[in-house]
Design a protein around this motif. Sequence first.
Motif, PDB file in Angstrom:
ATOM      1  N   VAL A   1       0.872  -1.166   0.000  1.00 22.85           N
ATOM      2  CA  VAL A   1       0.000   0.000   0.000  1.00 22.85           C
ATOM      3  C   VAL A   1       0.914   1.223   0.000  1.00 22.85           C
ATOM      4  O   VAL A   1       1.696   1.427   0.932  1.00 22.85           O
ATOM      5  N   SER A   2       0.844   2.013  -1.057  1.00 23.03           N
ATOM      6  CA  SER A   2       1.698   3.192  -1.163  1.00 23.03           C
ATOM      7  C   SER A   2       1.101   4.381  -0.415  1.00 23.03           C
ATOM      8  O   SER A   2       1.766   5.024   0.387  1.00 23.03           O
TER       9      SER A   2
ATOM     10  N   ALA B   1     -11.371   7.831   2.901  1.00 18.65           N
ATOM     11  CA  ALA B   1     -11.748   6.735   1.990  1.00 18.65           C
ATOM     12  C   ALA B   1     -12.081   5.489   2.812  1.00 18.65           C
ATOM     13  O   ALA B   1     -11.727   5.385   3.988  1.00 18.65           O
ATOM     14  N   PRO B   2     -12.754   4.502   2.210  1.00 13.68           N
ATOM     15  CA  PRO B   2     -13.098   3.283   2.938  1.00 13.68           C
ATOM     16  C   PRO B   2     -11.896   2.567   3.554  1.00 13.68           C
ATOM     17  O   PRO B   2     -12.015   1.925   4.604  1.00 13.68           O
ATOM     18  N   ALA B   3     -10.725   2.677   2.919  1.00  8.25           N
ATOM     19  CA  ALA B   3      -9.540   1.966   3.417  1.00  8.25           C
ATOM     20  C   ALA B   3      -8.874   2.661   4.596  1.00  8.25           C
ATOM     21  O   ALA B   3      -8.037   2.050   5.274  1.00  8.25           O
ATOM     22  N   GLU B   4      -9.244   3.921   4.861  1.00 10.43           N
ATOM     23  CA  GLU B   4      -8.598   4.645   5.945  1.00 10.43           C
ATOM     24  C   GLU B   4      -8.833   3.935   7.281  1.00 10.43           C
ATOM     25  O   GLU B   4      -9.954   3.595   7.635  1.00 10.43           O
TER      26      GLU B   4
ATOM     27  N   LYS C   1      -7.068  -3.678 -10.801  1.00 11.54           N
ATOM     28  CA  LYS C   1      -7.839  -4.552 -11.685  1.00 11.54           C
ATOM     29  C   LYS C   1      -8.784  -5.452 -10.894  1.00 11.54           C
ATOM     30  O   LYS C   1      -9.940  -5.661 -11.277  1.00 11.54           O
ATOM     31  N   LEU C   2      -8.297  -5.971  -9.774  1.00 13.64           N
ATOM     32  CA  LEU C   2      -9.117  -6.876  -8.970  1.00 13.64           C
ATOM     33  C   LEU C   2     -10.208  -6.133  -8.208  1.00 13.64           C
ATOM     34  O   LEU C   2     -11.328  -6.616  -8.077  1.00 13.64           O
ATOM     35  N   VAL C   3      -9.892  -4.923  -7.732  1.00 15.35           N
ATOM     36  CA  VAL C   3     -10.895  -4.145  -7.001  1.00 15.35           C
ATOM     37  C   VAL C   3     -12.020  -3.706  -7.931  1.00 15.35           C
ATOM     38  O   VAL C   3     -13.204  -3.767  -7.590  1.00 15.35           O
ATOM     39  N   THR C   4     -11.654  -3.269  -9.137  1.00 14.72           N
ATOM     40  CA  THR C   4     -12.669  -2.750 -10.060  1.00 14.72           C
ATOM     41  C   THR C   4     -13.505  -3.853 -10.701  1.00 14.72           C
ATOM     42  O   THR C   4     -14.423  -3.562 -11.477  1.00 14.72           O
ATOM     43  N   LYS C   5     -13.232  -5.101 -10.395  1.00 16.11           N
ATOM     44  CA  LYS C   5     -14.138  -6.174 -10.817  1.00 16.11           C
ATOM     45  C   LYS C   5     -15.437  -6.124 -10.019  1.00 16.11           C
ATOM     46  O   LYS C   5     -16.452  -6.693 -10.428  1.00 16.11           O
TER      47      LYS C   5
ATOM     48  N   GLY D   1      -9.795   3.501  -2.102  1.00 14.32           N
ATOM     49  CA  GLY D   1      -9.050   4.680  -1.668  1.00 14.32           C
ATOM     50  C   GLY D   1      -7.602   4.422  -1.326  1.00 14.32           C
ATOM     51  O   GLY D   1      -7.065   5.016  -0.381  1.00 14.32           O
ATOM     52  N   ILE D   2      -6.948   3.550  -2.080  1.00 16.30           N
ATOM     53  CA  ILE D   2      -5.513   3.346  -1.897  1.00 16.30           C
ATOM     54  C   ILE D   2      -4.820   3.409  -3.248  1.00 16.30           C
ATOM     55  O   ILE D   2      -5.453   3.251  -4.295  1.00 16.30           O
TER      56      ILE D   2
END
Length: 364
Positions: A143-144, A150-153, A178-182, A232-233
């Motif tokens: 995670v950069s 965002a939801p990941a915060e 790519k995997l998240v946007t599926k 959100g990452i």
Amino acid sequence: MPRRTATMLASTLMLIALLCAGVLIPVPYAEMSPGPTVNTLGNHDGEPVLQISGHRTYPADGHLNMTTVRVTSADFRMNLVEAVYGWLAHDSKIVPHETLYPAGTTEEQSTQQNAEEFSQSQESAKVAALKQLGITVKSWVIVSTVVKNAPAEGRLHAGDVIKAVDGTPVKQPGDVAKLVTKHKPGQNVVFTVVPAKEQAAAEKEHRTAATRNVTITTTTSDDTGPDRAVVGISAGTDHTFPFRVDIKLADVGGPSAGLMFALGIYDKLTPGSLTGGAFVAGTGTIDDDGTVGPIGGIQMKTIGARDKGARYFLTPADNCAAAAQGTPSGLTLVKVKNISDALGALKDIRTGDTAALPKCTTKD
């Protein structure tokens, strides 16, 4: 008052008014000019630019200079007179202000972005050089950054290692998006991660860290284009090097020194001299696989390099046409697409076979 005198007075007053307007009226432009060049094989501010420990190194001579561009600050407002002077000067370039600073970008934000890009370019330069030498570098996706609110915060953190998304192993940073946007916005996505602190401890103790699953509900992207699911990452890459390589160079930003750093590292880790004592400068981004990418301000960099004494300039292939439109006298522009091209060109230079060099032309 005689008509001739009145005409001269009116003309003088008009000229003064125009000059005042030129000084007082701001124009939406910024200036680029040649910046410092630094020999990656030498010292800067009293210490070696490249410092390697834990592996044998070799003496290196000649120059492998990275080049820079000076730009006016984000809050500098150029007036018309300054813009005209810059347009007429051969060693500067006037560009729209938004070219350097997109709307809304502050000086602080620009500096931070340049610092991040410079740091990443150093990492990629190390990886590219070591890979070229056949030295193994361990890499993993992390995670950069995490977007605020965002939801990941609070669920994911910068530095966390991403092993899988929904059970699918992650090998490249691009795999994560790519995997998240599926998913559709509002659906859950499961990240298999190793927290950053756990990863650091495991590396120190030479063991494999335990993973954990983190479930996050996606939301809708707020950028332009079709709606897509996001958490959100941004994903990046981290590495573990088999020995220590430090690049000591302050007050420089952006990714464009990557190629020259990689070549400098390669030179110090191999016997003999890459340059044969020649003065070589250059520019170009570099990725972990050694691919060289284009940069901005190419003509300013070639001017700066030649002014310092460079005879050859390693030029990203995608910058060749622009660079060749104003090549400084006495400077040979050498086209490179990757680190292998650059090493091949340096071999031609040190052996004197310069006729074989792939030179830039305006048709590139």
